[in-house]
Design a protein around this motif. Structure first.
Motif, PDB file in Angstrom:
ATOM      1  N   VAL A 158       0.825  -1.214   0.000  1.00  0.00           N
ATOM      2  CA  VAL A 158       0.000   0.000   0.000  1.00  0.00           C
ATOM      3  C   VAL A 158       0.857   1.261   0.000  1.00  0.00           C
ATOM      4  O   VAL A 158       0.585   2.200  -0.750  1.00  0.00           O
ATOM      5  CB  VAL A 158      -0.990   0.004   1.189  1.00  0.00           C
ATOM      6  CG1 VAL A 158      -1.782   1.301   1.223  1.00  0.00           C
ATOM      7  CG2 VAL A 158      -1.939  -1.186   1.099  1.00  0.00           C
ATOM      8  N   ASP A 159       1.914   1.296   0.808  1.00  0.00           N
ATOM      9  CA  ASP A 159       2.735   2.503   0.874  1.00  0.00           C
ATOM     10  C   ASP A 159       3.428   2.786  -0.458  1.00  0.00           C
ATOM     11  O   ASP A 159       3.475   3.934  -0.915  1.00  0.00           O
ATOM     12  CB  ASP A 159       3.757   2.395   2.003  1.00  0.00           C
ATOM     13  CG  ASP A 159       3.096   2.402   3.380  1.00  0.00           C
ATOM     14  OD1 ASP A 159       2.018   3.021   3.529  1.00  0.00           O
ATOM     15  OD2 ASP A 159       3.656   1.796   4.308  1.00  0.00           O
ATOM     16  N   ALA A 160       3.956   1.753  -1.104  1.00  0.00           N
ATOM     17  CA  ALA A 160       4.604   1.934  -2.404  1.00  0.00           C
ATOM     18  C   ALA A 160       3.586   2.365  -3.458  1.00  0.00           C
ATOM     19  O   ALA A 160       3.879   3.210  -4.315  1.00  0.00           O
ATOM     20  CB  ALA A 160       5.303   0.652  -2.834  1.00  0.00           C
ATOM     21  N   ARG A 161       2.395   1.806  -3.393  1.00  0.00           N
ATOM     22  CA  ARG A 161       1.349   2.166  -4.359  1.00  0.00           C
ATOM     23  C   ARG A 161       0.903   3.605  -4.148  1.00  0.00           C
ATOM     24  O   ARG A 161       0.679   4.345  -5.107  1.00  0.00           O
ATOM     25  CB  ARG A 161       0.174   1.199  -4.241  1.00  0.00           C
ATOM     26  CG  ARG A 161      -0.816   1.324  -5.359  1.00  0.00           C
ATOM     27  CD  ARG A 161      -0.227   0.817  -6.672  1.00  0.00           C
ATOM     28  NE  ARG A 161      -1.235   0.920  -7.715  1.00  0.00           N
ATOM     29  CZ  ARG A 161      -1.002   1.375  -8.927  1.00  0.00           C
ATOM     30  NH1 ARG A 161       0.199   1.713  -9.301  1.00  0.00           N
ATOM     31  NH2 ARG A 161      -1.981   1.464  -9.801  1.00  0.00           N
ATOM     32  N   PHE A 162       0.771   4.016  -2.875  1.00  0.00           N
ATOM     33  CA  PHE A 162       0.418   5.413  -2.580  1.00  0.00           C
ATOM     34  C   PHE A 162       1.482   6.343  -3.162  1.00  0.00           C
ATOM     35  O   PHE A 162       1.156   7.358  -3.785  1.00  0.00           O
ATOM     36  CB  PHE A 162       0.282   5.627  -1.068  1.00  0.00           C
ATOM     37  CG  PHE A 162      -0.070   7.041  -0.710  1.00  0.00           C
ATOM     38  CD1 PHE A 162      -1.389   7.466  -0.725  1.00  0.00           C
ATOM     39  CD2 PHE A 162       0.910   7.956  -0.365  1.00  0.00           C
ATOM     40  CE1 PHE A 162      -1.729   8.780  -0.409  1.00  0.00           C
ATOM     41  CE2 PHE A 162       0.591   9.266  -0.047  1.00  0.00           C
ATOM     42  CZ  PHE A 162      -0.734   9.676  -0.072  1.00  0.00           C
ATOM     43  N   ALA A 163       2.758   5.993  -2.971  1.00  0.00           N
ATOM     44  CA  ALA A 163       3.854   6.808  -3.508  1.00  0.00           C
ATOM     45  C   ALA A 163       3.764   6.887  -5.036  1.00  0.00           C
ATOM     46  O   ALA A 163       3.994   7.956  -5.616  1.00  0.00           O
ATOM     47  CB  ALA A 163       5.199   6.241  -3.069  1.00  0.00           C
ATOM     48  N   ALA A 164       3.425   5.785  -5.682  1.00  0.00           N
ATOM     49  CA  ALA A 164       3.276   5.789  -7.140  1.00  0.00           C
ATOM     50  C   ALA A 164       2.132   6.714  -7.558  1.00  0.00           C
ATOM     51  O   ALA A 164       2.278   7.512  -8.492  1.00  0.00           O
ATOM     52  CB  ALA A 164       3.032   4.373  -7.654  1.00  0.00           C
ATOM     53  N   HIS A 165       1.006   6.614  -6.858  1.00  0.00           N
ATOM     54  CA  HIS A 165      -0.122   7.503  -7.163  1.00  0.00           C
ATOM     55  C   HIS A 165       0.291   8.959  -6.946  1.00  0.00           C
ATOM     56  O   HIS A 165      -0.002   9.826  -7.770  1.00  0.00           O
ATOM     57  CB  HIS A 165      -1.321   7.181  -6.268  1.00  0.00           C
ATOM     58  CG  HIS A 165      -2.060   5.941  -6.643  1.00  0.00           C
ATOM     59  ND1 HIS A 165      -2.661   5.749  -7.863  1.00  0.00           N
ATOM     60  CD2 HIS A 165      -2.322   4.815  -5.930  1.00  0.00           C
ATOM     61  CE1 HIS A 165      -3.257   4.567  -7.889  1.00  0.00           C
ATOM     62  NE2 HIS A 165      -3.065   3.979  -6.725  1.00  0.00           N
ATOM     63  N   ALA A 166       0.961   9.238  -5.838  1.00  0.00           N
ATOM     64  CA  ALA A 166       1.349  10.612  -5.496  1.00  0.00           C
ATOM     65  C   ALA A 166       2.324  11.197  -6.517  1.00  0.00           C
ATOM     66  O   ALA A 166       2.317  12.405  -6.758  1.00  0.00           O
ATOM     67  CB  ALA A 166       1.947  10.649  -4.094  1.00  0.00           C
ATOM     68  N   SER A 167       3.139  10.347  -7.127  1.00  0.00           N
ATOM     69  CA  SER A 167       4.111  10.823  -8.115  1.00  0.00           C
ATOM     70  C   SER A 167       3.513  10.934  -9.511  1.00  0.00           C
ATOM     71  O   SER A 167       4.203  11.316 -10.453  1.00  0.00           O
ATOM     72  CB  SER A 167       5.327   9.897  -8.144  1.00  0.00           C
ATOM     73  OG  SER A 167       4.990   8.668  -8.755  1.00  0.00           O
ATOM     74  N   GLY A 168       2.229  10.576  -9.650  1.00  0.00           N
ATOM     75  CA  GLY A 168       1.572  10.669 -10.945  1.00  0.00           C
ATOM     76  C   GLY A 168       1.717   9.422 -11.797  1.00  0.00           C
ATOM     77  O   GLY A 168       1.338   9.413 -12.961  1.00  0.00           O
TER      78      GLY A 168
END
Length: 85
Positions: A26-36
């Motif tokens: 989840v944390d890595a996926r959130f970071a991916a979403h946040a980076s566009g």
């Protein structure tokens, strides 16, 4: 070999919008979403926080839960988050 657990997650995004997805991290996926780089939706409405996450034993179970959650209205999703956290 035991399969990694999968997670259903719900993000609060800009514009008071919600995004639902599944992942093994989840944390890595959130970071991916946040980076566009996560999803088309989160490029337009960047995520602000993780509202909810739940663990499932495999991808199939997480996918079924995701499909069920995606059928809910935003109001119903918020109620789900409030009653399940």
């Amino acid at each position: 070999m035991k399969e990694k657990p999968w997670f259903l997650y719900i993000l609060e995004c800009s514009g008071n919008r919600l995004y639902t997805g599944i992942t093994v991290d989840v944390d890595a996926r959130f970071a991916a979403h946040a980076s566009g780089k996560g999803a088309k939706f989160t490029k337009s409405f960047p995520p602000q926080q993780i509202l909810f996450k739940a663990e499932f034993p495999d991808r199939a179970a997480a996918s079924r839960a995701e499909a069920d959650i995606k059928k809910l209205s935003a109001k119903e999703k918020r109620h789900f988050v409030q009653t399940n956290t």
